[in-house]
Scaffold this motif. Structure first.
Motif, mmCIF file in Angstrom:
data_model
loop_
_atom_site.group_PDB
_atom_site.id
_atom_site.type_symbol
_atom_site.label_atom_id
_atom_site.label_comp_id
_atom_site.label_asym_id
_atom_site.label_seq_id
_atom_site.Cartn_x
_atom_site.Cartn_y
_atom_site.Cartn_z
ATOM 1 N N TYR A 33 0.822 -1.207 0.000
ATOM 2 C CA TYR A 33 0.000 0.000 0.000
ATOM 3 C C TYR A 33 0.858 1.260 0.000
ATOM 4 O O TYR A 33 0.460 2.309 -0.470
ATOM 5 C CB TYR A 33 -0.942 0.010 1.195
ATOM 6 C CG TYR A 33 -2.045 -0.986 1.057
ATOM 7 C CD1 TYR A 33 -3.053 -0.794 0.118
ATOM 8 C CD2 TYR A 33 -2.063 -2.135 1.842
ATOM 9 C CE1 TYR A 33 -4.052 -1.731 -0.034
ATOM 10 C CE2 TYR A 33 -3.055 -3.075 1.701
ATOM 11 C CZ TYR A 33 -4.057 -2.869 0.757
ATOM 12 O OH TYR A 33 -5.037 -3.790 0.599
ATOM 13 N N ARG A 34 2.046 1.120 0.566
ATOM 14 C CA ARG A 34 2.901 2.310 0.617
ATOM 15 C C ARG A 34 3.310 2.782 -0.771
ATOM 16 O O ARG A 34 3.666 3.928 -0.967
ATOM 17 C CB ARG A 34 4.147 2.029 1.454
ATOM 18 C CG ARG A 34 3.861 1.852 2.919
ATOM 19 C CD ARG A 34 5.126 2.037 3.752
ATOM 20 N NE ARG A 34 5.502 3.438 3.860
ATOM 21 C CZ ARG A 34 5.011 4.246 4.779
ATOM 22 N NH1 ARG A 34 4.130 3.813 5.642
ATOM 23 N NH2 ARG A 34 5.382 5.506 4.835
ATOM 24 N N ARG A 35 3.272 1.850 -1.714
ATOM 25 C CA ARG A 35 3.701 2.228 -3.050
ATOM 26 C C ARG A 35 2.736 3.225 -3.695
ATOM 27 O O ARG A 35 3.122 4.002 -4.543
ATOM 28 C CB ARG A 35 3.845 0.977 -3.928
ATOM 29 C CG ARG A 35 5.303 0.716 -4.272
ATOM 30 C CD ARG A 35 5.421 -0.531 -5.097
ATOM 31 N NE ARG A 35 5.612 -1.702 -4.244
ATOM 32 C CZ ARG A 35 5.302 -2.932 -4.623
ATOM 33 N NH1 ARG A 35 4.795 -3.156 -5.803
ATOM 34 N NH2 ARG A 35 5.516 -3.943 -3.805
ATOM 35 N N ILE A 36 1.489 3.156 -3.282
ATOM 36 C CA ILE A 36 0.522 4.087 -3.877
ATOM 37 C C ILE A 36 0.358 5.349 -3.023
ATOM 38 O O ILE A 36 -0.461 6.204 -3.308
ATOM 39 C CB ILE A 36 -0.846 3.419 -4.099
ATOM 40 C CG1 ILE A 36 -1.361 2.847 -2.784
ATOM 41 C CG2 ILE A 36 -0.768 2.365 -5.171
ATOM 42 C CD1 ILE A 36 -2.816 2.451 -2.846
ATOM 43 N N PHE A 37 1.166 5.443 -1.962
ATOM 44 C CA PHE A 37 1.061 6.585 -1.048
ATOM 45 C C PHE A 37 1.141 7.908 -1.818
ATOM 46 O O PHE A 37 0.294 8.797 -1.685
ATOM 47 C CB PHE A 37 2.191 6.482 -0.023
ATOM 48 C CG PHE A 37 1.992 7.320 1.204
ATOM 49 C CD1 PHE A 37 0.824 8.067 1.391
ATOM 50 C CD2 PHE A 37 2.971 7.353 2.194
ATOM 51 C CE1 PHE A 37 0.642 8.820 2.522
ATOM 52 C CE2 PHE A 37 2.801 8.118 3.333
ATOM 53 C CZ PHE A 37 1.640 8.858 3.493
ATOM 54 N N HIS A 38 2.170 8.015 -2.648
ATOM 55 C CA HIS A 38 2.410 9.258 -3.363
ATOM 56 C C HIS A 38 1.211 9.644 -4.224
ATOM 57 O O HIS A 38 0.762 10.782 -4.224
ATOM 58 C CB HIS A 38 3.663 9.108 -4.233
ATOM 59 C CG HIS A 38 4.285 10.398 -4.606
ATOM 60 N ND1 HIS A 38 5.003 11.152 -3.720
ATOM 61 C CD2 HIS A 38 4.280 11.077 -5.769
ATOM 62 C CE1 HIS A 38 5.421 12.231 -4.323
ATOM 63 N NE2 HIS A 38 4.997 12.227 -5.563
ATOM 64 N N GLY A 39 0.709 8.646 -4.926
ATOM 65 C CA GLY A 39 -0.440 8.898 -5.793
ATOM 66 C C GLY A 39 -1.633 9.380 -4.993
ATOM 67 O O GLY A 39 -2.333 10.322 -5.390
ATOM 68 N N ILE A 40 -1.855 8.762 -3.830
ATOM 69 C CA ILE A 40 -3.009 9.142 -3.008
ATOM 70 C C ILE A 40 -2.877 10.589 -2.542
ATOM 71 O O ILE A 40 -3.828 11.377 -2.595
ATOM 72 C CB ILE A 40 -3.131 8.186 -1.804
ATOM 73 C CG1 ILE A 40 -3.640 6.843 -2.300
ATOM 74 C CG2 ILE A 40 -4.088 8.749 -0.768
ATOM 75 C CD1 ILE A 40 -3.753 5.812 -1.221
ATOM 76 N N VAL A 41 -1.665 10.955 -2.100
ATOM 77 C CA VAL A 41 -1.450 12.337 -1.654
ATOM 78 C C VAL A 41 -1.781 13.304 -2.775
ATOM 79 O O VAL A 41 -2.467 14.310 -2.576
ATOM 80 C CB VAL A 41 0.011 12.519 -1.191
ATOM 81 C CG1 VAL A 41 0.288 13.968 -0.898
ATOM 82 C CG2 VAL A 41 0.283 11.679 0.015
ATOM 83 N N CYS A 42 -1.319 12.972 -3.971
ATOM 84 C CA CYS A 42 -1.571 13.877 -5.105
ATOM 85 C C CYS A 42 -3.064 13.999 -5.375
ATOM 86 O O CYS A 42 -3.585 15.103 -5.564
ATOM 87 C CB CYS A 42 -0.856 13.379 -6.342
ATOM 88 S SG CYS A 42 0.917 13.448 -6.168
#
Lengths: 472, 494
Positions: A33-42
């Protein structure tokens, strides 16, 4: 007291929501899940920007401490948009071994400074203003020192926090004088009492130091070059556009709301600082070989140009200022995006010699950087030409002919040092130019947005016209 | 749709097409198609304009159009042409067209070269068709900046130094100019930036005119090689690649003269009348000093660059006389100088491409080795020194007659001084012709060289035809510009 009032502060509440969600995600998410962290923040930030733009009704809360209107909402959205671009560019850096495990901290720190800036701009009371400024400054010091294993970064952090504290103290001193003179901290009650006696001027100057530090105008600029050089590049980008933009807007509001009966006095003050900022920064920039230091001095002189709009102090000036900030955000972030990409490739600080022959290996990035530098220098048909022209127009309209002339002569000097970079990329031969850089998707997206902004913002007058409608 | 918009639209589409083109064939096809279209369009514009004028349409500007761009700041995209701008557009199209062929084999980075070249073209056309101060200034700067990369990357000799010097001096000029434009706009208190409306208002206070006339005039004068500000020109021209020299000397320097006439003198008439003496002295120095400097040069391009300073000085000199004859002569001189200087630079570039030297002391007897180019050079030289039958004669004749007809001692004396440049020109042209073209070839390497290729012949023949046409049949051109020059003059004269 009606606690529902809090809910009316839509931009702040919404940003707080984003903040909490990121915090919680950081806490619970593991593994893939951490891999999509950046995308979620954006995505969250995009949603938040949308809320900011649409939440534009005029309102006064807490007995006049907090004020929001469409223009302020727009600037908040603008700064969030800029932050989004910065975060997009940060992707590759955040995946590095030192920063990977504290990704969440980076977002949280950055967003908390953003909330501070929101309060700065909405404040109609010096207490709220001061809290806002501090909230915007302290987390930034952590961000500057984020690469704590790098000696430079830690040093930059210390330099930043010390000078920040020092200028805050002086500003607080100025505010205490203002309180002593007027017996109130509300902006609305002050103008009738502040009429321009020496003690009033003294408090104005003291107060000015705090914001002058954040904008890095010339006598308060000494931290800039070192901090910019030492900080991680994305943080430098953030410092140079977002933090500066918020401070400029706040300065404009305070000068026109609080010191509205002392116009000649603060105009004189700004006059001197503008000339000093533009000229001195330009002369220093010529000598810089480290690109980040170079951009530091460039940003000081750009701040001087924005002051031309502030000095006019009317609605036209405000439009010119906000438009300038917008154009400055896209142009400067384009430059920093390219620098960040080069840095991630070479793993070293970028010097002017590093990018010799850059065009031969990375034509697109070099072209983007060239356009961005042309925009910063004010060359048509790019957006920077328009924003500079409007700023000059508003200052000229207010009668500052000589100031405009000095600024214009300085554009030639600034063109010289921007062209040095262009020359390094296009003309100077190099046997080992930077390898071909493969940008990640996020960086590419942000660079494309910047490119579109640089090319279109000036030619499509619709943006300017809409800002003009909001100006107050 | 207004036909003038096509002058913006075609270069824009060329830019786009160049951007996506993949190989040299596509690039060349784009450039040839685009520049041919532009040439055809300008010819059509000229014919149609003359037809309309003959039909009795006497409006100051034809094909007018205006579109609110930044309404709250009174900035419009407004376009329109009169005889002077039509002539300039025709000139630009000819030079751009021939310049494309002159840079047929440019290397390396062909695509980038033409991208910047087209951007420059866009700026030039935009400048000549706009009638709004803001758009005019915008296109003016758009035309200047590509020069940096064009000279810096593709130039020769001390190109980096020259490119930087040229760009900074011209940008310094445009800083002055921007100041002048703001002064004109706010000084007139107008609610528009349209130059004709500001001129019609005519209410700029005299003391403001005194401040802003010198700024505006010098701002444009830098590009028009006005005396103390001309130093970028020799270095810039000498270092630039062939087609860029052609375009720069042929068209870009005309932007200066045109701007001085259209903005500085037209909008600030009172100051123009009162301060003309100062600038007349400076331009007289340009004329004579440029010609004298050319004598002592040994580099072919430097000789021609100083000759340009002299001839462009003559343009400003004639404009400042403010009589109809002299100003018509000035516009003719712009055209004539544009064409013949382009011819000169084209041929010099071709010679340099073969001999790899431009030093006149190292070349001899080229007439035997490359007769076509040598004859072209001789013809360009004759046009330059004002031989009857070529354009130079018509222009200079008109200028000196117009200038001398002003009945006061100051104007007559400066005219006589400026006239000496004709003789000096003959000296430096004939000296070079004798030195490098005649005699016996000394350098055995030079004997192996070939004459012009087809694209080079085409360029040279086109330009010679234009120079001769303007020299043999000048009346249609002077009728085309004469009426509109008189229009502007009537606004300047007290």
């Amino acid at each position: 007291m009606n606690y529902l009032q809090f809910l009316s502060m839509t931009p702040e509440i919404s940003l707080l929501g984003v903040f909490v969600m990121i915090f919680l995600f950081d806490l619970v998410a593991t593994g893939r899940y951490r891999r999509i962290f950046h995308g979620i923040v954006c995505l969250l930030l995009i949603a938040h920007t949308y809320i900011c733009i649409t939440s534009g009704e005029e309102q006064t809360l807490f007995g006049g401490m907090y004020y929001n209107n469409p223009m302020i909402s727009f600037v908040k959205a603008l700064l969030t948009f800029g932050t989004l671009l910065v975060i997009l560019q940060a992707h590759r850096w955040l995946r590095g071994s030192y920063t990977y495990y504290k990704q969440g901290e980076f977002y949280v720190l950055m967003l908390s400074t953003l909330i501070g800036m929101y309060f700065m701009m909405s404040a109609r009371h010096f207490l709220l203003l001061f809290i806002g400024i501090e909230l915007a400054s302290l987390p930034l010091a952590c961000l500057v020192a984020f690469d704590k294993y790098r000696h430079n970064s830690a040093e930059a952090g210390i330099k930043y926090i010390l000078s920040s504290m020092f200028s805050s103290a002086i500003m607080l001193f100025g505010i205490s004088y203002l309180y002593g003179i007027t017996g109130t901290l509300y902006f609305d009650d002050m103008p009738t009492i502040l009429t321009g006696t020496p003690i009033h001027i003294f408090s104005l100057v003291m107060f000015f130091v705090g914001l002058g530090f954040k904008i890095s105008l010339v006598p308060f600029h000494l931290w800039t070059a070192d901090s910019y050089q030492g900080a991680p590049t994305v943080v430098t980008a953030y410092l140079s556009v977002i933090s500066k933009g918020a401070a400029v807007f706040t300065l404009f509001v305070v000068l026109t709301k609080v010191f509205s009966n002392m116009v000649p006095q603060w105009q004189t003050l700004l006059y001197i600082l503008t000339v000093a900022s533009i000229t001195i920064a330009n002369l220093f920039a010529i000598k810089q070989h480290n690109i980040k230091r170079f951009m530091a001095f460039s940003s000081i002189s750009q701040a001087g140009y924005i002051m031309l709009a502030v000095i006019a102090g009317n609605a036209k000036g405000m439009t010119a200022m906000v438009f300038y900030i917008l154009v400055y955000i896209v142009a400067n972030l384009a430059v920093f995006g390219v620098i960040e990409s080069i840095e991630q490739q070479t793993r070293h600080g970028v010097r002017r010699e590093t990018i010799n022959g850059f065009y031969s290996t990375n034509p697109r990035l070099a072209l983007l950087m060239t356009l961005a530098l042309f925009s910063l220098a004010g060359i048509p048909p790019f957006a920077g030409f328009f924003s500079k022209f409007f700023v000059f127009m508003s200052a000229f309209d207010a009668g500052f002919w000589v100031l405009v002339f000095i600024a214009l002569i300085n554009t030639v000097i600034s063109l010289y040092y921007y062209l040095l970079i262009v020359k390094a990329m296009f003309i100077t031969p190099n046997e080992h130019p930077v390898q071909k850089i493969k940008c990640d998707l996020y960086t590419r997206l942000s660079l494309v947005i910047c490119f579109a902004g640089i090319v279109l913002l000036g030619i499509c007058s619709i943006v300017y016209i809409n800002i003009d409608k909001l100006a107050f | 749709m207004n036909i003038l918009n096509l002058f913006i639209f075609i270069p824009l589409s060329m830019l786009l097409a160049l951007f996506i083109s993949r190989n040299i064939k596509q690039i060349r096809a784009t450039m040839v198609t685009g520049s041919t279209l532009l040439l055809a369009l300008s010819v059509y514009l000229t014919i149609d304009f003359i037809a309309q004028r003959n039909a009795g349409v006497s409006a100051a500007q034809l094909y007018c159009d205006s579109w609110h761009w930044y309404p709250t700041l009174n900035i419009c995209y407004s376009i329109g042409v009169d005889g002077v701008s039509v002539a300039m557009i025709l000139l630009s199209s000819i030079i751009v067209f021939t310049g494309t062929f002159a840079s047929w084999r440019i290397k390396p980075q062909t695509k980038e070269f033409f991208l910047w070249y087209t951007l420059l073209t866009l700026g030039v056309y935009g400048f000549f068709i706009s009638t709004d101060l803001f758009t005019m200034f915008m296109f003016y700067e758009t035309a200047l900046i590509p020069m940096y990369l064009l000279i810096g990357v593709w130039g020769s000799g001390k190109k980096e130094y020259s490119a930087m010097k040229l760009t900074l001096m011209l940008m310094g000029g445009s800083a002055f100019l921007l100041m002048g434009i703001l002064g004109i706009y706010f000084g007139s208190g107008a609610t528009t930036m349209n130059i004709h409306e500001i001129a019609a208002l005519g209410n700029i206070p005299v003391n403001i005119q005194y401040i802003f006339f010198p700024l505006t005039f010098i701002g444009f004068g830098v590009l028009g090689a006005l005396f103390p500000f001309h130093t970028w020109s020799p270095d810039g021209h000498a270092s630039a690649p062939t087609s860029v020299s052609m375009l720069h000397a042929g068209v870009l320097m005309k932007l200066g003269g045109y701007g001085c006439f259209r903005i500085a003198m037209y909008l600030l008439p009172q100051a123009a009348n009162d301060l003309a003496w100062l600038f007349i002295i400076l331009t007289t120095i340009s004329v004579v000093y440029g010609a004298l400097s050319a004598i002592s040069q040994t580099d072919l391009k430097y000789i021609n660059a100083y000759s340009s300073v002299s001839h462009c000085g003559l343009v400003l000199f004639a404009l400042l006389m403010m009589t109809r004859t002299a100003c018509t002569g000035a516009i003719l001189q712009m055209l004539s100088h544009g064409l013949m200087t382009a011819l000169f630079f084209a041929i010099i570039g071709m010679i340099y491409g073969r001999t790899h030297t431009r030093d006149i002391r190292k070349m001899q007897g080229l007439m035997k080795i490359m007769p076509f180019l040598a004859v072209g050079y001789v013809i360009a030289g004759f046009a330059n020194l004002g031989l009857p039958g070529f354009s130079g004669f018509v222009a200079e004749m008109t200028i000196f007659v117009g200038a001398f007809s002003i009945d006061d001692i100051f104007h007559r004396v400066v005219t006589i001084i400026a006239c000496t440049s004709i003789v000096i020109t003959a000296v430096y042209i004939l000296r070079v012709v004798g030195k490098i073209l005649y005699g016996v070839p000394t350098d055995s390497e030079h004997l192996k060289l070939t004459d012009a290729t087809w694209d080079e012949r085409f360029t040279v023949i086109c330009l010679i035809a234009c120079v001769a046409a303007l020299g043999i049949a000048p009346m249609w051109m002077s009728n085309l510009i004469g009426g509109d020059v008189a229009n502007i003059i009537s606004n300047i004269q007290p």
